[in-house]
Design a protein around this motif. Structure first.
Motif, PDB file in Angstrom:
ATOM      1  N   THR A  64     -12.471  40.923  24.176  1.00 42.03           N
ATOM      2  CA  THR A  64     -12.686  41.452  22.833  1.00 42.03           C
ATOM      3  C   THR A  64     -14.012  42.206  22.736  1.00 42.03           C
ATOM      4  OG1 THR A  64     -11.381  39.639  21.937  1.00 42.03           O
ATOM      5  CG2 THR A  64     -12.780  40.797  20.395  1.00 42.03           C
ATOM      6  N   CYS A  65     -15.052  41.647  23.309  1.00 44.63           N
ATOM      7  CA  CYS A  65     -16.359  42.324  23.283  1.00 44.63           C
ATOM      8  C   CYS A  65     -16.320  43.633  24.048  1.00 44.63           C
ATOM      9  CB  CYS A  65     -17.437  41.411  23.852  1.00 44.63           C
ATOM     10  SG  CYS A  65     -17.838  40.008  22.797  1.00 44.63           S
ATOM     11  N   LEU A  66     -15.715  43.611  25.226  1.00 43.67           N
ATOM     12  CA  LEU A  66     -15.618  44.842  26.021  1.00 43.67           C
ATOM     13  C   LEU A  66     -14.750  45.884  25.329  1.00 43.67           C
ATOM     14  CD1 LEU A  66     -15.298  43.249  29.561  1.00 43.67           C
ATOM     15  CD2 LEU A  66     -17.255  44.552  28.687  1.00 43.67           C
ATOM     16  N   GLY A  67     -13.654  45.455  24.705  1.00 41.93           N
ATOM     17  CA  GLY A  67     -12.793  46.379  23.968  1.00 41.93           C
ATOM     18  C   GLY A  67     -13.508  47.002  22.783  1.00 41.93           C
ATOM     19  N   ALA A  73     -18.036  53.164  21.977  1.00 37.53           N
ATOM     20  CA  ALA A  73     -18.542  54.163  22.917  1.00 37.53           C
ATOM     21  C   ALA A  73     -17.908  55.534  22.726  1.00 37.53           C
ATOM     22  CB  ALA A  73     -18.345  53.684  24.352  1.00 37.53           C
ATOM     23  N   ALA A  74     -16.916  55.636  21.879  1.00 33.85           N
ATOM     24  CA  ALA A  74     -16.355  56.953  21.559  1.00 33.85           C
ATOM     25  C   ALA A  74     -17.436  57.834  20.937  1.00 33.85           C
ATOM     26  CB  ALA A  74     -15.158  56.816  20.629  1.00 33.85           C
ATOM     27  N   ALA A  75     -18.463  57.202  20.368  1.00 37.65           N
ATOM     28  CA  ALA A  75     -19.610  57.942  19.824  1.00 37.65           C
ATOM     29  C   ALA A  75     -20.652  58.064  20.935  1.00 37.65           C
ATOM     30  CB  ALA A  75     -20.194  57.209  18.625  1.00 37.65           C
ATOM     31  N   PRO A  76     -21.040  59.274  21.289  1.00 33.45           N
ATOM     32  CA  PRO A  76     -22.017  59.456  22.381  1.00 33.45           C
ATOM     33  C   PRO A  76     -23.308  58.668  22.181  1.00 33.45           C
ATOM     34  CG  PRO A  76     -21.030  61.559  21.792  1.00 33.45           C
ATOM     35  CD  PRO A  76     -20.555  60.551  20.773  1.00 33.45           C
ATOM     36  N   LEU A 104     -10.940  43.100  32.522  1.00 35.31           N
ATOM     37  CA  LEU A 104     -11.230  44.170  33.474  1.00 35.31           C
ATOM     38  C   LEU A 104     -10.683  45.514  32.988  1.00 35.31           C
ATOM     39  CD1 LEU A 104     -10.595  42.227  36.780  1.00 35.31           C
ATOM     40  CD2 LEU A 104     -12.808  43.007  35.884  1.00 35.31           C
ATOM     41  N   HIS A 105      -9.531  45.487  32.339  1.00 35.23           N
ATOM     42  CA  HIS A 105      -8.973  46.719  31.768  1.00 35.23           C
ATOM     43  C   HIS A 105      -9.924  47.294  30.725  1.00 35.23           C
ATOM     44  CE1 HIS A 105      -6.094  49.541  30.033  1.00 35.23           C
ATOM     45  NE2 HIS A 105      -6.469  49.068  28.862  1.00 35.23           N
ATOM     46  N   GLU A 106     -10.462  46.436  29.853  1.00 35.25           N
ATOM     47  CA  GLU A 106     -11.381  46.909  28.813  1.00 35.25           C
ATOM     48  C   GLU A 106     -12.684  47.395  29.429  1.00 35.25           C
ATOM     49  OE1 GLU A 106     -10.430  47.654  25.879  1.00 35.25           O
ATOM     50  OE2 GLU A 106      -8.484  46.731  26.222  1.00 35.25           O
ATOM     51  N   TRP A 107     -13.136  46.757  30.523  1.00 38.98           N
ATOM     52  CA  TRP A 107     -14.338  47.226  31.214  1.00 38.98           C
ATOM     53  C   TRP A 107     -14.101  48.636  31.765  1.00 38.98           C
ATOM     54  CZ3 TRP A 107     -15.808  49.272  35.783  1.00 38.98           C
ATOM     55  CH2 TRP A 107     -17.176  49.329  36.027  1.00 38.98           C
ATOM     56  N   LEU A 108     -12.937  48.851  32.356  1.00 36.48           N
ATOM     57  CA  LEU A 108     -12.620  50.182  32.883  1.00 36.48           C
ATOM     58  C   LEU A 108     -12.550  51.220  31.769  1.00 36.48           C
ATOM     59  CD1 LEU A 108      -9.979  49.293  35.595  1.00 36.48           C
ATOM     60  CD2 LEU A 108     -12.233  50.299  35.971  1.00 36.48           C
ATOM     61  N   ARG A 109     -11.992  50.830  30.642  1.00 35.04           N
ATOM     62  CA  ARG A 109     -11.913  51.736  29.497  1.00 35.04           C
ATOM     63  C   ARG A 109     -13.318  52.109  29.010  1.00 35.04           C
ATOM     64  NH1 ARG A 109     -10.639  51.802  23.930  1.00 35.04           N
ATOM     65  NH2 ARG A 109     -10.979  49.573  23.691  1.00 35.04           N
ATOM     66  N   LEU A 110     -14.197  51.108  28.938  1.00 32.15           N
ATOM     67  CA  LEU A 110     -15.573  51.349  28.517  1.00 32.15           C
ATOM     68  C   LEU A 110     -16.273  52.293  29.493  1.00 32.15           C
ATOM     69  CD1 LEU A 110     -18.180  50.815  26.924  1.00 32.15           C
ATOM     70  CD2 LEU A 110     -18.468  48.724  28.276  1.00 32.15           C
ATOM     71  N   SER A 111     -16.150  52.020  30.779  1.00 33.13           N
ATOM     72  CA  SER A 111     -16.829  52.866  31.753  1.00 33.13           C
ATOM     73  C   SER A 111     -16.259  54.287  31.754  1.00 33.13           C
ATOM     74  CB  SER A 111     -16.776  52.244  33.150  1.00 33.13           C
ATOM     75  OG  SER A 111     -15.463  52.118  33.598  1.00 33.13           O
ATOM     76  N   VAL A 113     -14.929  55.876  29.165  1.00 34.13           N
ATOM     77  CA  VAL A 113     -15.403  56.559  27.950  1.00 34.13           C
ATOM     78  C   VAL A 113     -16.854  57.000  28.123  1.00 34.13           C
ATOM     79  CG1 VAL A 113     -15.948  56.236  25.502  1.00 34.13           C
ATOM     80  CG2 VAL A 113     -13.781  55.417  26.392  1.00 34.13           C
ATOM     81  N   CYS A 114     -17.683  56.122  28.659  1.00 32.28           N
ATOM     82  CA  CYS A 114     -19.100  56.464  28.824  1.00 32.28           C
ATOM     83  C   CYS A 114     -19.317  57.514  29.912  1.00 32.28           C
ATOM     84  CB  CYS A 114     -19.924  55.217  29.104  1.00 32.28           C
ATOM     85  SG  CYS A 114     -20.198  54.220  27.632  1.00 32.28           S
TER      86      CYS A 114
END
Length: 117
Positions: A64-67, A73-76, A104-111, A113-114
């Motif tokens: 949840t936190c990573l998601g 993170a959609a905001a620069p 791990l899926h949410e971590w990949l999504r975060l990375s 996006v960034c």
């Protein structure tokens, strides 16, 4: 009582995750200090089980936190703030400390996006 508190905390975190998909809500959350709280919870989830609270150690809370971080993170400015806090080494620790596919899926999504920001 702690199981109930953990369930309540995860349910509340899920609502925040859902709300963070809205650009205006995400901007409000970021402006009011959600980023340091999320990073703290992720860091706490990486602590040895004896040191981590039951809630922070929850795989669902980590997901949840990573998601939520990925949505924010959609905001620069959020990616810049993560970089400014030098949080990536800690965030990379997720890769070594969990086998939970959803987290791990949410971590990949975060990375992703960034990295594309």
């Amino acid at each position: 009582a702690s199981a109930s508190a953990g369930g309540d905390a995860c349910a509340a975190a899920s609502v925040i995750w859902d709300l963070s998909a809205n650009d205006e809500a995400a901007e409000f959350m970021f402006a009011h200090g959600l980023l340091p709280l999320l990073l703290h919870l992720v860091e706490a989830s990486l602590a040895p089980q004896s040191e981590a609270s039951e809630i922070a150690a929850s795989e669902r809370m980590l997901e949840t936190c990573l998601g939520t971080l990925a949505n924010l993170a959609a905001a620069p400015a959020v990616c810049d703030a993560i970089e400014a806090r030098d949080a990536w080494p800690m965030l990379c620790g997720v890769l070594f400390r969990t086998a939970d596919s959803s987290a791990l899926h949410e971590w990949l999504r975060l990375s992703e996006v960034c990295c594309s920001a």
